[in-house]
Design a protein around this motif. Sequence first.
Motif, PDB file in Angstrom:
ATOM      1  N   VAL A 155      10.486   3.111   3.761  1.00  0.00           N
ATOM      2  CA  VAL A 155       9.526   2.785   5.552  1.00  0.00           C
ATOM      3  C   VAL A 155      10.731   3.870   6.564  1.00  0.00           C
ATOM      4  O   VAL A 155      11.979   3.264   6.174  1.00  0.00           O
ATOM      5  N   THR A 156      10.215   4.136   7.505  1.00  0.00           N
ATOM      6  CA  THR A 156      11.559   5.070   8.117  1.00  0.00           C
ATOM      7  C   THR A 156      11.316   3.951   9.857  1.00  0.00           C
ATOM      8  O   THR A 156      10.250   3.634   9.966  1.00  0.00           O
ATOM      9  N   LEU A 157      12.928   3.411   9.362  1.00  0.00           N
ATOM     10  CA  LEU A 157      12.889   2.634  10.686  1.00  0.00           C
ATOM     11  C   LEU A 157      13.334   3.639  12.029  1.00  0.00           C
ATOM     12  O   LEU A 157      15.212   3.776  11.994  1.00  0.00           O
ATOM     13  N   VAL A 158      12.601   3.055  13.182  1.00  0.00           N
ATOM     14  CA  VAL A 158      13.641   3.251  14.721  1.00  0.00           C
ATOM     15  C   VAL A 158      15.002   2.674  14.312  1.00  0.00           C
ATOM     16  O   VAL A 158      15.210   1.496  14.343  1.00  0.00           O
ATOM     17  N   THR A 159      16.091   3.335  15.018  1.00  0.00           N
ATOM     18  CA  THR A 159      17.025   2.719  15.064  1.00  0.00           C
ATOM     19  C   THR A 159      17.932   2.626  15.787  1.00  0.00           C
ATOM     20  O   THR A 159      18.520   1.854  17.320  1.00  0.00           O
ATOM     21  N   THR A 160      17.719   3.892  17.134  1.00  0.00           N
ATOM     22  CA  THR A 160      18.549   4.094  18.762  1.00  0.00           C
ATOM     23  C   THR A 160      17.400   4.996  19.380  1.00  0.00           C
ATOM     24  O   THR A 160      15.897   5.276  18.759  1.00  0.00           O
ATOM     25  N   SER A 176       0.702  -1.232  -0.270  1.00  0.00           N
ATOM     26  CA  SER A 176       0.420  -0.171   0.061  1.00  0.00           C
ATOM     27  C   SER A 176       0.728   1.335  -0.216  1.00  0.00           C
ATOM     28  O   SER A 176       2.119   1.193   0.617  1.00  0.00           O
ATOM     29  N   ASP A 177       0.486   2.399  -0.104  1.00  0.00           N
ATOM     30  CA  ASP A 177       1.261   3.627   0.013  1.00  0.00           C
ATOM     31  C   ASP A 177       1.195   4.335   1.492  1.00  0.00           C
ATOM     32  O   ASP A 177       1.124   5.880   1.522  1.00  0.00           O
ATOM     33  N   ILE A 178       0.887   3.229   2.557  1.00  0.00           N
ATOM     34  CA  ILE A 178       0.805   3.987   3.650  1.00  0.00           C
ATOM     35  C   ILE A 178       2.064   4.202   3.723  1.00  0.00           C
ATOM     36  O   ILE A 178       2.720   3.041   4.251  1.00  0.00           O
ATOM     37  N   ALA A 179       2.488   5.460   4.804  1.00  0.00           N
ATOM     38  CA  ALA A 179       3.830   6.178   5.203  1.00  0.00           C
ATOM     39  C   ALA A 179       3.764   4.831   6.214  1.00  0.00           C
ATOM     40  O   ALA A 179       2.619   5.028   7.268  1.00  0.00           O
ATOM     41  N   ILE A 180       4.830   5.016   6.684  1.00  0.00           N
ATOM     42  CA  ILE A 180       4.841   3.509   7.586  1.00  0.00           C
ATOM     43  C   ILE A 180       6.545   4.278   8.469  1.00  0.00           C
ATOM     44  O   ILE A 180       7.748   4.364   8.339  1.00  0.00           O
ATOM     45  N   GLN A 181       6.329   3.973   9.559  1.00  0.00           N
ATOM     46  CA  GLN A 181       7.446   4.071  11.400  1.00  0.00           C
ATOM     47  C   GLN A 181       7.704   2.695  11.345  1.00  0.00           C
ATOM     48  O   GLN A 181       6.640   2.331  12.361  1.00  0.00           O
ATOM     49  N   MET A 182       8.480   2.009  11.317  1.00  0.00           N
ATOM     50  CA  MET A 182       8.725   0.541  12.250  1.00  0.00           C
ATOM     51  C   MET A 182       9.805   1.118  13.316  1.00  0.00           C
ATOM     52  O   MET A 182      10.702   1.098  13.315  1.00  0.00           O
ATOM     53  N   VAL A 183       9.161   0.126  14.238  1.00  0.00           N
ATOM     54  CA  VAL A 183      10.043  -0.227  15.259  1.00  0.00           C
ATOM     55  C   VAL A 183      10.318  -1.992  15.238  1.00  0.00           C
ATOM     56  O   VAL A 183       9.236  -2.512  15.326  1.00  0.00           O
ATOM     57  N   GLY A 184      11.726  -2.276  15.271  1.00  0.00           N
ATOM     58  CA  GLY A 184      11.950  -3.294  14.630  1.00  0.00           C
ATOM     59  C   GLY A 184      12.276  -4.411  16.145  1.00  0.00           C
ATOM     60  O   GLY A 184      13.021  -3.219  17.104  1.00  0.00           O
ATOM     61  N   LEU A 185      13.159  -5.031  15.923  1.00  0.00           N
ATOM     62  CA  LEU A 185      13.506  -6.190  17.410  1.00  0.00           C
ATOM     63  C   LEU A 185      15.210  -4.925  17.693  1.00  0.00           C
ATOM     64  O   LEU A 185      15.733  -4.773  18.021  1.00  0.00           O
ATOM     65  N   GLU A 186      15.797  -4.088  16.770  1.00  0.00           N
ATOM     66  CA  GLU A 186      16.987  -3.653  16.611  1.00  0.00           C
ATOM     67  C   GLU A 186      16.979  -2.425  17.406  1.00  0.00           C
ATOM     68  O   GLU A 186      17.571  -3.031  18.657  1.00  0.00           O
ATOM     69  N   SER A 187      15.430  -2.020  17.692  1.00  0.00           N
ATOM     70  CA  SER A 187      15.779  -0.708  18.291  1.00  0.00           C
ATOM     71  C   SER A 187      15.617  -1.233  19.449  1.00  0.00           C
ATOM     72  O   SER A 187      15.723  -0.463  20.871  1.00  0.00           O
ATOM     73  N   THR A 188      14.308  -2.206  20.019  1.00  0.00           N
ATOM     74  CA  THR A 188      13.665  -2.601  20.896  1.00  0.00           C
ATOM     75  C   THR A 188      15.034  -3.412  22.283  1.00  0.00           C
ATOM     76  O   THR A 188      14.844  -2.964  23.219  1.00  0.00           O
ATOM     77  N   ARG A 189      15.789  -3.530  21.974  1.00  0.00           N
ATOM     78  CA  ARG A 189      16.873  -4.473  22.334  1.00  0.00           C
ATOM     79  C   ARG A 189      17.467  -2.977  23.487  1.00  0.00           C
ATOM     80  O   ARG A 189      18.144  -3.707  24.078  1.00  0.00           O
ATOM     81  N   GLN A 190      17.323  -1.309  22.840  1.00  0.00           N
ATOM     82  CA  GLN A 190      17.660  -0.914  23.547  1.00  0.00           C
ATOM     83  C   GLN A 190      17.054  -0.848  25.522  1.00  0.00           C
ATOM     84  O   GLN A 190      17.286   0.339  26.145  1.00  0.00           O
ATOM     85  N   VAL A 191      15.814  -1.459  25.144  1.00  0.00           N
ATOM     86  CA  VAL A 191      14.718  -0.517  26.158  1.00  0.00           C
ATOM     87  C   VAL A 191      14.705  -2.203  26.800  1.00  0.00           C
ATOM     88  O   VAL A 191      12.849  -2.508  27.051  1.00  0.00           O
ATOM     89  N   PRO A 192      15.408  -3.357  27.589  1.00  0.00           N
ATOM     90  CA  PRO A 192      14.492  -4.265  27.914  1.00  0.00           C
ATOM     91  C   PRO A 192      13.929  -4.092  29.571  1.00  0.00           C
ATOM     92  O   PRO A 192      14.527  -2.884  29.592  1.00  0.00           O
TER      93      PRO A 192
END
Length: 313
Positions: free
Chosen positions: A289-294, A188-204
Amino acid sequence: MRNVYFNHDGSVDDLVSLLLLLQMPDVTLTGVGVVGADSYLEPALAASRKIIDRFGHGVQLNVAASNSRGVHPFPKEWRLDAFSLDALPILNEAGTINTPVASKPAHLDLIDKVQETAGKTTLVMTGPLTDLARALEVDPTITEKIDKLYWMGGTFDGRGNVAEPEQDGTTEWNAFWDPQAVKTVWDSDIAIQMVGLESTRQVPLTPAIRQHWALQRQHPAIDFIGQGYALVPALQHFETNSTYFLWDVLATVASDSPEVVTTKEVTSDVLTTGPGRGRTFEISDGRPVTLVTTVDHDAFFKRIDELAILADD
């Protein structure tokens, strides 16, 4: 004010996200959908309604039950947490539930709320994307009324959290639950910001975080957060595929407080077949896709506190 529709799958992290969304001063929560993915539907639905009653400041909402089913169900042991959370005394003190169940299933409720709400709606989704994919199939024109999708799911570093037979370990669970749904949304053409596993590992979830909340349990919402996370394991000695991170809360807080994260744009696609089905991967001619990195760890947890304390009013 921003219109937000929240679709979640009923685990502790999802329900804490609902509580926080209800406190955000610039958010008008237009609807809530619940899918029985990382939960069983009935307790997750009931807990959602009770959270709105207890922490919603009198907002008039209904909660839609999803009838979507996953291709690859979550482990039963993880899904049981919803029963315990629904039974917490802080959610049952009133003895009744006032927030009603919506008349339509969640994917149709999403369509109605998006189309009927003046202006555009932001989607925050902390579970699988199945309800959105089904909504797009019924009414593709909803994309014109969707501002952006904030999704917790996927990963681009190849380190998944699915340890299942005939799966190669590169996939995140929300994507694995229904790989084709992710592909449908990606197409689809929906704008997406994605929180993947790589950034969530910074907030255990750690013993120090638990203790931090324990010292503030005079605030009812923080007490609820602490009690809820008491149901799940903490990262203490080593990481396993059951280690708890604040996956969904990160996606939810980042949707409202972008200063707590940094992002980059990636072009990507989704694998729907084979042992890596559900994997999100970078490709030069893929969709952006806009990916959260840190994550600013301290600012993130401070924002949780600030929002939760607003529930005192």
